[in-house]
Design a protein around this motif. Sequence first.
Motif, mmCIF file in Angstrom:
data_model
loop_
_atom_site.group_PDB
_atom_site.id
_atom_site.type_symbol
_atom_site.label_atom_id
_atom_site.label_comp_id
_atom_site.label_asym_id
_atom_site.label_seq_id
_atom_site.Cartn_x
_atom_site.Cartn_y
_atom_site.Cartn_z
ATOM 1 N N LEU A 232 0.861 -1.182 0.000
ATOM 2 C CA LEU A 232 0.000 0.000 0.000
ATOM 3 C C LEU A 232 0.897 1.231 0.000
ATOM 4 C CD1 LEU A 232 -3.046 0.941 0.303
ATOM 5 C CD2 LEU A 232 -2.497 1.267 2.723
ATOM 6 N N MET A 233 0.868 1.975 -1.112
ATOM 7 C CA MET A 233 1.748 3.135 -1.254
ATOM 8 C C MET A 233 1.077 4.362 -0.637
ATOM 9 S SD MET A 233 4.237 1.590 -2.522
ATOM 10 C CE MET A 233 5.275 3.051 -2.541
ATOM 11 N N ASN A 234 1.563 4.718 0.533
ATOM 12 C CA ASN A 234 0.968 5.812 1.309
ATOM 13 C C ASN A 234 1.689 7.134 1.020
ATOM 14 O OD1 ASN A 234 -0.828 6.898 3.234
ATOM 15 N ND2 ASN A 234 0.649 6.626 4.887
ATOM 16 N N TYR A 235 1.723 7.483 -0.283
ATOM 17 C CA TYR A 235 2.377 8.732 -0.677
ATOM 18 C C TYR A 235 1.740 9.926 0.036
ATOM 19 C CZ TYR A 235 4.402 6.263 -4.763
ATOM 20 O OH TYR A 235 5.088 5.407 -5.589
ATOM 21 N N ASP A 236 2.561 10.771 0.626
ATOM 22 C CA ASP A 236 2.081 12.001 1.277
ATOM 23 C C ASP A 236 0.937 11.725 2.257
ATOM 24 O OD1 ASP A 236 3.885 13.566 -0.250
ATOM 25 O OD2 ASP A 236 2.481 13.516 -1.940
ATOM 26 N N SER A 237 1.014 10.574 2.945
ATOM 27 C CA SER A 237 0.004 10.165 3.935
ATOM 28 C C SER A 237 -1.391 10.023 3.322
ATOM 29 C CB SER A 237 -0.056 11.171 5.098
ATOM 30 O OG SER A 237 1.206 11.279 5.731
ATOM 31 N N PHE A 238 -1.444 9.692 2.027
ATOM 32 C CA PHE A 238 -2.733 9.587 1.331
ATOM 33 C C PHE A 238 -3.692 8.622 2.022
ATOM 34 C CE2 PHE A 238 -5.639 7.780 -1.769
ATOM 35 C CZ PHE A 238 -6.098 8.881 -2.462
ATOM 36 N N TYR A 239 -3.181 7.483 2.485
ATOM 37 C CA TYR A 239 -4.037 6.448 3.069
ATOM 38 C C TYR A 239 -4.055 6.474 4.599
ATOM 39 C CZ TYR A 239 -4.812 4.099 -1.421
ATOM 40 O OH TYR A 239 -5.202 3.786 -2.710
ATOM 41 N N SER A 240 -3.493 7.490 5.202
ATOM 42 C CA SER A 240 -3.368 7.507 6.669
ATOM 43 C C SER A 240 -4.719 7.460 7.365
ATOM 44 C CB SER A 240 -2.584 8.735 7.121
ATOM 45 O OG SER A 240 -1.226 8.618 6.730
ATOM 46 N N LYS A 241 -5.707 8.186 6.845
ATOM 47 C CA LYS A 241 -7.031 8.173 7.479
ATOM 48 C C LYS A 241 -7.714 6.819 7.296
ATOM 49 C CE LYS A 241 -7.916 13.137 7.477
ATOM 50 N NZ LYS A 241 -8.820 14.238 7.062
ATOM 51 N N LEU A 242 -7.447 6.156 6.176
ATOM 52 C CA LEU A 242 -7.970 4.801 5.982
ATOM 53 C C LEU A 242 -7.356 3.864 7.010
ATOM 54 C CD1 LEU A 242 -9.504 2.603 4.369
ATOM 55 C CD2 LEU A 242 -7.489 2.455 2.883
ATOM 56 N N LEU A 243 -6.067 4.014 7.238
ATOM 57 C CA LEU A 243 -5.391 3.184 8.237
ATOM 58 C C LEU A 243 -5.927 3.462 9.638
ATOM 59 C CD1 LEU A 243 -1.745 3.520 6.863
ATOM 60 C CD2 LEU A 243 -3.267 1.543 6.644
ATOM 61 N N ASP A 244 -6.257 4.724 9.914
ATOM 62 C CA ASP A 244 -6.872 5.068 11.207
ATOM 63 C C ASP A 244 -8.221 4.369 11.354
ATOM 64 O OD1 ASP A 244 -4.735 6.689 11.811
ATOM 65 O OD2 ASP A 244 -5.721 8.548 11.188
ATOM 66 N N PHE A 245 -8.991 4.360 10.273
ATOM 67 C CA PHE A 245 -10.304 3.694 10.307
ATOM 68 C C PHE A 245 -10.152 2.202 10.583
ATOM 69 C CE2 PHE A 245 -13.283 1.130 7.754
ATOM 70 C CZ PHE A 245 -14.451 1.373 8.465
ATOM 71 N N LEU A 246 -9.164 1.575 9.954
ATOM 72 C CA LEU A 246 -8.955 0.143 10.169
ATOM 73 C C LEU A 246 -8.499 -0.139 11.600
ATOM 74 C CD1 LEU A 246 -7.287 -0.750 6.755
ATOM 75 C CD2 LEU A 246 -9.596 -1.345 7.523
ATOM 76 N N ASN A 247 -7.775 0.810 12.201
ATOM 77 C CA ASN A 247 -7.427 0.675 13.622
ATOM 78 C C ASN A 247 -8.678 0.733 14.493
ATOM 79 O OD1 ASN A 247 -4.659 0.435 13.190
ATOM 80 N ND2 ASN A 247 -4.324 2.660 13.283
ATOM 81 N N VAL A 248 -9.620 1.595 14.100
ATOM 82 C CA VAL A 248 -10.903 1.674 14.821
ATOM 83 C C VAL A 248 -11.660 0.353 14.687
ATOM 84 C CG1 VAL A 248 -13.157 2.816 14.876
ATOM 85 C CG2 VAL A 248 -11.075 4.180 14.603
ATOM 86 N N CYS A 249 -11.573 -0.263 13.498
ATOM 87 C CA CYS A 249 -12.214 -1.570 13.302
ATOM 88 C C CYS A 249 -11.639 -2.606 14.265
ATOM 89 C CB CYS A 249 -12.018 -2.041 11.857
ATOM 90 S SG CYS A 249 -12.966 -1.111 10.643
ATOM 91 N N GLU A 250 -10.343 -2.520 14.497
ATOM 92 C CA GLU A 250 -9.719 -3.421 15.471
ATOM 93 C C GLU A 250 -10.272 -3.156 16.869
ATOM 94 O OE1 GLU A 250 -5.507 -3.401 15.482
ATOM 95 O OE2 GLU A 250 -5.309 -4.363 13.519
ATOM 96 N N ASP A 251 -10.444 -1.875 17.203
ATOM 97 C CA ASP A 251 -10.981 -1.521 18.522
ATOM 98 C C ASP A 251 -12.396 -2.051 18.706
ATOM 99 O OD1 ASP A 251 -8.607 -0.194 19.023
ATOM 100 O OD2 ASP A 251 -9.382 1.782 18.438
ATOM 101 N N TRP A 252 -13.166 -2.043 17.625
ATOM 102 C CA TRP A 252 -14.549 -2.548 17.687
ATOM 103 C C TRP A 252 -14.615 -4.070 17.609
ATOM 104 C CZ3 TRP A 252 -19.031 -0.195 18.891
ATOM 105 C CH2 TRP A 252 -19.066 1.203 18.879
ATOM 106 N N GLY A 253 -13.511 -4.688 17.223
ATOM 107 C CA GLY A 253 -13.483 -6.139 17.137
ATOM 108 C C GLY A 253 -13.956 -6.713 15.820
#
Length: 303
Positions: A232-253
């Motif tokens: 996943l090419m995260n140029y200029d933090s392009f996907y950073s918010k997507l990665l944050d969302f997936l971390n939230v998915c982990e928190d929700w289980g």
Amino acid sequence: MGFSVAASLGSHIVLRGAHETRIKCQLFCRTEQNSVGFKFSKHKAIQRAIFLSKQESIELDERKSANEVREEIKQCYELINRLGRGVVYLGSSRMGPGHSHYVQAQELAKEIANLLDCTTWSGAGPGLMDAVTQGAMLAGKPVGGFKIGKEAGEWTASNFHPYLPSENYLTCRFFSARKHGLVDAVVRNDSFDKTAVVALPGGIGTLDELFEIMALIQLERIGSKLPVPLLLMNYDSFYSKLLDFLNVCEDWGTVSKGEVASLWKVCNSNSEALAYLEDFYCTSSSDTSKDVTKLYSNHESLS
């Protein structure tokens, strides 16, 4: 008052008035017959005939789309067998040559093509797909593509690529066939196959393809015998918010802890991606250069 319906597949439907408060739908398909009953309140009698044209009828024998999809999938496989498996790139069709990500994608595709000495595959469209095509061509490596008739950016009205030879790409009518091709192009048959999936910045189409491939890796439909790297090419933090969302998915289980991280490699730069692939396949750009030099020397001595 009520009405009854009698329906025959492939012919016509007739609604006629009746004094019953029950509808019976009889569907005849070859030798099978089903009857379904529904209770309705009393209504005014309806007397009307509805005729279905041949195109609107539900004739299973006349539906050819399944065969057409199968034939298109076969064409995808034939193209892959001819050009060889390699690296599949996913990415935006809207980021043109003036965008910094276009320049980065072009350079990445050139470096990976040289590193893995493989075919470069993409959607054969504009934007970042054009960037990786150009990059692979600069490296002098094979290029293949599965184009779709309509792109979000330019080239929307044409089924033809502006400069790739027609034998190097296939314009797909069906998204399902196109996805079969994109997946099969990275499946490794033996340890000599060096393949990967590289997700560049993109929109809805890119995310659709990315998560479908990610799910196939998760379910071991891809890489069950020989693993396939997903970058996943995260140029200029392009996907950073997507990665944050997936971390939230982990928190929700909804996904397990560390599950997403195990399925892909997040890279913030081309150098990071190249280093990961070098380590994954135990190779380096210098090794590739040596192989090319050795091949050239052997050719000279044979001459």
